[in-house]
Design a protein around this motif. Structure first.
Motif, PDB file in Angstrom:
ATOM      1  N   MET A  79      27.989  51.191  38.438  1.00  0.00           N
ATOM      2  CA  MET A  79      26.917  50.979  39.386  1.00  0.00           C
ATOM      3  C   MET A  79      27.255  49.797  40.296  1.00  0.00           C
ATOM      4  SD  MET A  79      24.338  53.086  38.707  1.00  0.00           S
ATOM      5  CE  MET A  79      22.745  52.409  39.032  1.00  0.00           C
ATOM      6  N   ALA A  80      26.835  49.898  41.517  1.00  0.00           N
ATOM      7  CA  ALA A  80      27.003  48.796  42.462  1.00  0.00           C
ATOM      8  C   ALA A  80      26.072  47.656  42.064  1.00  0.00           C
ATOM      9  CB  ALA A  80      26.686  49.271  43.873  1.00  0.00           C
ATOM     10  N   LYS A  81      26.500  46.456  42.368  1.00  0.00           N
ATOM     11  CA  LYS A  81      25.682  45.289  42.030  1.00  0.00           C
ATOM     12  C   LYS A  81      25.552  44.405  43.256  1.00  0.00           C
ATOM     13  CE  LYS A  81      25.354  41.458  38.853  1.00  0.00           C
ATOM     14  NZ  LYS A  81      25.952  40.734  37.733  1.00  0.00           N
ATOM     15  N   VAL A  82      24.321  44.041  43.580  1.00  0.00           N
ATOM     16  CA  VAL A  82      24.066  43.162  44.714  1.00  0.00           C
ATOM     17  C   VAL A  82      24.305  41.726  44.267  1.00  0.00           C
ATOM     18  CG1 VAL A  82      22.350  42.344  46.361  1.00  0.00           C
ATOM     19  CG2 VAL A  82      22.406  44.762  45.720  1.00  0.00           C
ATOM     20  N   VAL A  83      25.140  41.004  45.009  1.00  0.00           N
ATOM     21  CA  VAL A  83      25.464  39.620  44.687  1.00  0.00           C
ATOM     22  C   VAL A  83      24.837  38.741  45.751  1.00  0.00           C
ATOM     23  CG1 VAL A  83      27.335  37.966  44.337  1.00  0.00           C
ATOM     24  CG2 VAL A  83      27.649  40.355  43.651  1.00  0.00           C
ATOM     25  N   GLU A  84      23.953  37.851  45.328  1.00  0.00           N
ATOM     26  CA  GLU A  84      23.270  36.952  46.259  1.00  0.00           C
ATOM     27  C   GLU A  84      24.257  35.939  46.822  1.00  0.00           C
ATOM     28  OE1 GLU A  84      20.156  37.264  47.301  1.00  0.00           O
ATOM     29  OE2 GLU A  84      19.729  38.910  45.925  1.00  0.00           O
ATOM     30  N   ASN A  85      24.068  35.572  48.073  1.00  0.00           N
ATOM     31  CA  ASN A  85      24.883  34.556  48.722  1.00  0.00           C
ATOM     32  C   ASN A  85      24.229  33.205  48.480  1.00  0.00           C
ATOM     33  OD1 ASN A  85      26.241  32.846  50.455  1.00  0.00           O
ATOM     34  ND2 ASN A  85      26.410  34.356  52.089  1.00  0.00           N
ATOM     35  N   ILE A  86      24.956  32.275  47.856  1.00  0.00           N
ATOM     36  CA  ILE A  86      24.352  30.982  47.509  1.00  0.00           C
ATOM     37  C   ILE A  86      24.032  30.137  48.738  1.00  0.00           C
ATOM     38  CG2 ILE A  86      25.335  30.877  45.192  1.00  0.00           C
ATOM     39  CD1 ILE A  86      27.499  29.031  46.268  1.00  0.00           C
ATOM     40  N   GLU A  87      24.663  30.437  49.872  1.00  0.00           N
ATOM     41  CA  GLU A  87      24.347  29.711  51.104  1.00  0.00           C
ATOM     42  C   GLU A  87      23.182  30.336  51.861  1.00  0.00           C
ATOM     43  OE1 GLU A  87      28.138  30.506  51.490  1.00  0.00           O
ATOM     44  OE2 GLU A  87      28.566  28.802  50.206  1.00  0.00           O
ATOM     45  N   GLY A  88      22.620  31.415  51.336  1.00  0.00           N
ATOM     46  CA  GLY A  88      21.465  32.038  51.959  1.00  0.00           C
ATOM     47  C   GLY A  88      21.789  33.066  53.031  1.00  0.00           C
ATOM     48  N   GLY A  89      23.035  33.419  53.192  1.00  0.00           N
ATOM     49  CA  GLY A  89      23.422  34.423  54.190  1.00  0.00           C
ATOM     50  C   GLY A  89      23.262  35.837  53.644  1.00  0.00           C
ATOM     51  N   ARG A  90      24.041  36.716  54.185  1.00  0.00           N
ATOM     52  CA  ARG A  90      23.969  38.116  53.762  1.00  0.00           C
ATOM     53  C   ARG A  90      24.446  38.285  52.333  1.00  0.00           C
ATOM     54  NH1 ARG A  90      26.498  41.964  58.199  1.00  0.00           N
ATOM     55  NH2 ARG A  90      25.884  43.417  56.594  1.00  0.00           N
ATOM     56  N   ARG A  91      23.799  39.193  51.624  1.00  0.00           N
ATOM     57  CA  ARG A  91      24.217  39.506  50.260  1.00  0.00           C
ATOM     58  C   ARG A  91      25.452  40.396  50.307  1.00  0.00           C
ATOM     59  NH1 ARG A  91      19.009  41.922  47.546  1.00  0.00           N
ATOM     60  NH2 ARG A  91      19.136  43.192  49.409  1.00  0.00           N
ATOM     61  N   LYS A  92      26.198  40.430  49.230  1.00  0.00           N
ATOM     62  CA  LYS A  92      27.362  41.300  49.109  1.00  0.00           C
ATOM     63  C   LYS A  92      27.066  42.356  48.065  1.00  0.00           C
ATOM     64  CE  LYS A  92      30.689  37.693  50.168  1.00  0.00           C
ATOM     65  NZ  LYS A  92      31.849  36.943  49.680  1.00  0.00           N
ATOM     66  N   ILE A  93      27.723  43.490  48.178  1.00  0.00           N
ATOM     67  CA  ILE A  93      27.579  44.546  47.189  1.00  0.00           C
ATOM     68  C   ILE A  93      28.920  44.708  46.492  1.00  0.00           C
ATOM     69  CG2 ILE A  93      27.091  46.976  46.786  1.00  0.00           C
ATOM     70  CD1 ILE A  93      25.305  46.898  49.266  1.00  0.00           C
ATOM     71  N   LEU A  94      28.932  44.449  45.186  1.00  0.00           N
ATOM     72  CA  LEU A  94      30.129  44.596  44.377  1.00  0.00           C
ATOM     73  C   LEU A  94      30.197  46.042  43.899  1.00  0.00           C
ATOM     74  CD1 LEU A  94      32.534  43.334  42.895  1.00  0.00           C
ATOM     75  CD2 LEU A  94      30.955  42.802  41.016  1.00  0.00           C
ATOM     76  N   LEU A  95      31.285  46.730  44.228  1.00  0.00           N
ATOM     77  CA  LEU A  95      31.431  48.140  43.879  1.00  0.00           C
ATOM     78  C   LEU A  95      32.274  48.310  42.633  1.00  0.00           C
ATOM     79  CD1 LEU A  95      32.214  49.628  47.395  1.00  0.00           C
ATOM     80  CD2 LEU A  95      30.010  49.480  46.254  1.00  0.00           C
ATOM     81  N   SER A  96      31.850  49.229  41.783  1.00  0.00           N
ATOM     82  CA  SER A  96      32.674  49.606  40.640  1.00  0.00           C
ATOM     83  C   SER A  96      33.706  50.625  41.119  1.00  0.00           C
ATOM     84  CB  SER A  96      31.803  50.232  39.548  1.00  0.00           C
ATOM     85  OG  SER A  96      31.313  51.492  39.978  1.00  0.00           O
ATOM     86  N   SER A  97      34.662  50.922  40.287  1.00  0.00           N
ATOM     87  CA  SER A  97      35.664  51.937  40.625  1.00  0.00           C
ATOM     88  C   SER A  97      34.996  53.280  40.901  1.00  0.00           C
ATOM     89  CB  SER A  97      36.677  52.092  39.487  1.00  0.00           C
ATOM     90  OG  SER A  97      37.338  50.882  39.264  1.00  0.00           O
ATOM     91  N   TYR A  98      33.975  53.603  40.108  1.00  0.00           N
ATOM     92  CA  TYR A  98      33.234  54.847  40.301  1.00  0.00           C
ATOM     93  C   TYR A  98      32.586  54.888  41.682  1.00  0.00           C
ATOM     94  CZ  TYR A  98      29.650  58.393  39.835  1.00  0.00           C
ATOM     95  OH  TYR A  98      28.841  59.481  40.060  1.00  0.00           O
ATOM     96  N   ASP A  99      32.007  53.765  42.109  1.00  0.00           N
ATOM     97  CA  ASP A  99      31.364  53.699  43.420  1.00  0.00           C
ATOM     98  C   ASP A  99      32.373  53.937  44.538  1.00  0.00           C
ATOM     99  OD1 ASP A  99      28.851  53.093  42.303  1.00  0.00           O
ATOM    100  OD2 ASP A  99      29.340  50.966  42.260  1.00  0.00           O
ATOM    101  N   VAL A 100      33.547  53.320  44.406  1.00  0.00           N
ATOM    102  CA  VAL A 100      34.582  53.495  45.429  1.00  0.00           C
ATOM    103  C   VAL A 100      34.993  54.960  45.518  1.00  0.00           C
ATOM    104  CG1 VAL A 100      36.950  52.900  46.074  1.00  0.00           C
ATOM    105  CG2 VAL A 100      35.414  51.128  45.213  1.00  0.00           C
TER     106      VAL A 100
END
Length: 57
Positions: free
Chosen positions: A1-22
């Protein structure tokens, strides 16, 4: 499953993809594009195609 990673500086969040997601994204892209090889046609198809990722809660 993809996981949303918060940006500690308050900018845009990132989405961490698993191999399955890719693999899912690549399959969806290949299915949508088919055998089209022209860059402009690919862009037109992708503008009309939605590719979704699951969000891990």
């Amino acid at each position: 499953m993809a996981k949303v990673v918060e940006n500690i500086e308050g900018g845009r969040r990132k989405i961490l993809l698993s191999s399955y997601d890719v693999i899912s994204v690549v399959r969806a892209y290949q299915y949508a594009i088919g055998r089209t090889k022209k860059y402009e046609e690919i862009l037109d198809i992708l503008r009309e195609t939605n590719i979704y990722l699951p969000e891990d809660f």
